[in-house]
Write an enzyme that holds these catalytic residues in place. Structure first.
Site, PDB file in Angstrom:
ATOM      1  CG  ASN A  78     -41.542  61.721  33.524  1.00 19.67           C
ATOM      2  OD1 ASN A  78     -42.634  62.089  33.094  1.00 19.67           O
ATOM      3  ND2 ASN A  78     -40.411  62.313  33.176  1.00 19.67           N
ATOM      4  CE  LYS A 128     -39.329  60.697  30.075  1.00 19.70           C
ATOM      5  NZ  LYS A 128     -38.033  60.690  29.442  1.00 19.70           N
ATOM      6  CG  HIS A 143     -37.622  65.642  32.885  1.00 14.46           C
ATOM      7  ND1 HIS A 143     -37.266  65.520  31.566  1.00 14.46           N
ATOM      8  CD2 HIS A 143     -37.587  64.393  33.412  1.00 14.46           C
ATOM      9  CE1 HIS A 143     -37.037  64.232  31.300  1.00 14.46           C
ATOM     10  NE2 HIS A 143     -37.224  63.532  32.407  1.00 14.46           N
ATOM     11  CD  GLU A 151     -37.828  64.102  28.221  1.00 13.46           C
ATOM     12  OE1 GLU A 151     -38.986  64.104  28.645  1.00 13.46           O
ATOM     13  OE2 GLU A 151     -37.120  63.066  28.186  1.00 13.46           O
ATOM     14  CD  GLU A 154     -34.529  61.909  35.402  1.00 17.54           C
ATOM     15  OE1 GLU A 154     -35.014  60.795  35.263  1.00 17.54           O
ATOM     16  OE2 GLU A 154     -35.055  62.938  34.966  1.00 17.54           O
ATOM     17  N   GLY A 195     -33.853  57.795  28.089  1.00 18.86           N
ATOM     18  CA  GLY A 195     -34.521  57.291  26.889  1.00 18.86           C
ATOM     19  C   GLY A 195     -33.578  56.688  25.865  1.00 18.86           C
ATOM     20  CB  SER A 214     -31.831  53.790  30.321  1.00 21.55           C
ATOM     21  OG  SER A 214     -31.974  54.616  29.180  1.00 21.55           O
TER      22      SER A 214
HETATM   23  P1  PGA Z   1     -36.213  56.885  30.786  1.00 21.32           P
HETATM   24  O1  PGA Z   1     -36.592  58.366  31.297  1.00 21.32           O
HETATM   25  O2  PGA Z   1     -36.409  55.949  31.969  1.00 21.32           O
HETATM   26  O3  PGA Z   1     -37.153  56.594  29.647  1.00 21.32           O
HETATM   27  O4  PGA Z   1     -34.778  56.927  30.362  1.00 21.32           O
HETATM   28  C1  PGA Z   1     -36.274  58.794  32.578  1.00 21.32           C
HETATM   29  C2  PGA Z   1     -36.782  60.196  32.800  1.00 21.32           C
HETATM   30  O5  PGA Z   1     -36.750  61.009  31.864  1.00 21.32           O
HETATM   31  O6  PGA Z   1     -37.212  60.540  33.901  1.00 21.32           O
END
Ligand code: PGA
Length: 250
Positions: free
Chosen positions: A13, A15, A97, A99, A167, A173, A213
């Site tokens: 992803n 983003k 997701h 976000e 997740e 993140g 992460s």
């Molecule tokens: P990250 O994000 O690996 O940067 O923690 C994972 C995601 O949001 O799918």
């Protein structure tokens, strides 16, 4: 390692990151990186680059949108539709997701409708769920993820086109990954939920991947858990480490 029951799945992803220039480097390691045939790999660029990335990548790597709306056309300024995602050659879409839920205020109900619309259009869906830190700390993890999954499941007829991504929001993140045991515990709970509420065979066939992460150092321990069928990778999907993560099933 014994043969996996379900094909290992790794999603990248990106983003809201990338430019024509920086994407070149990502395409290079994806194309030249010797990714295992035992892994299904899907990358999700920003929508502005979907067609470009689709044209540049070999066919063994699929492309996903990071989001889409629940209608195929109309007066919805700023949105992209499931049919547009398909039209530019992407097969997958990430929906739900954290976000989208937490920054853009998407509800379980809306996400469920989007999942239904995307599947109806013939797309495959990476369906994301996960609890916040306060919810984990107050013992609500299972009830939160169950409610999120149920809202999507109500709109799913064909589970063969769905991958569930667990997740935990506190792990996204932040560099704070769930331990392999924490991930396994929730994945096992979700598989049991599928068995109790959908069917035993669908619970056995549906991939449940972990996100939050994931990096080159922790991917193998996560992949070694019986109910962890791969990962959804954010930050590390922009780097060559993504190839290592995609090969974590070996
Ligand atoms: P990250 O994000 O690996 O940067 O923690 C994972 C995601 O949001 O799918």
């Amino acid at each position: 390692m014994s043969v996996r029951e379900r094909k290992f799945f790794v999603g990248g992803n990106w983003k809201m990151n990338g430019s024509y220039e920086s994407i070149e480097a990502i395409l290079k390691f994806l194309t030249e990186g010797n990714i295992s045939h035992d892994t299904e790999v899907v990358v999700a660029p920003p929508s502005a680059y979907l067609a470009h990335v689709r044209q540049k990548l070999p066919n063994n790597i699929s492309v996903a949108a990071q989001n889409c709306y629940k209608c195929n056309k109309g007066a919805f300024t700023g949105e992209i539709s499931p049919s547009m995602v398909k039209d530019v050659g992407a097969e997958w879409v990430i929906l739900g997701h954290s976000e989208r839920r937490n920054v853009f205020g998407e509800s379980n109900e809306l996400i469920g409708e989007k999942v239904g619309a995307a599947l109806e259009e013939g797309l495959k869906v990476i369906a994301c769920i996960g609890e916040k830190l306060s919810e984990r700390e107050s013992g609500q993890t299972n009830s939160v993820v169950q409610e999120q999954l149920a809202a999507m499941a109500a709109h799913i007829k064909d589970w063969s086109r769905v991958v569930i991504a667990y997740e935990p929001v506190w792990a996204i993140g932040t560099g704070r990954t769930a331990t392999p045991e924490q991930a396994q515990e929730v994945h096992a709970f979700l598989r049991k939920w599928l068995s109790d509420n959908v069917s035993l065979s669908i619970s056995q066939q549906t991939r449940i991947i972990y996100g939050g992460s994931v990096n080159a150092a922790n991917c193998r321990d996560l992949a070694a858990q019986g109910d962890v069928d791969g990962s959804l990778v954010g930050g590390a999907s922009l780097k060559p480490d993504f190839v290592t993560i995609a090969n974590a099933c070996q």
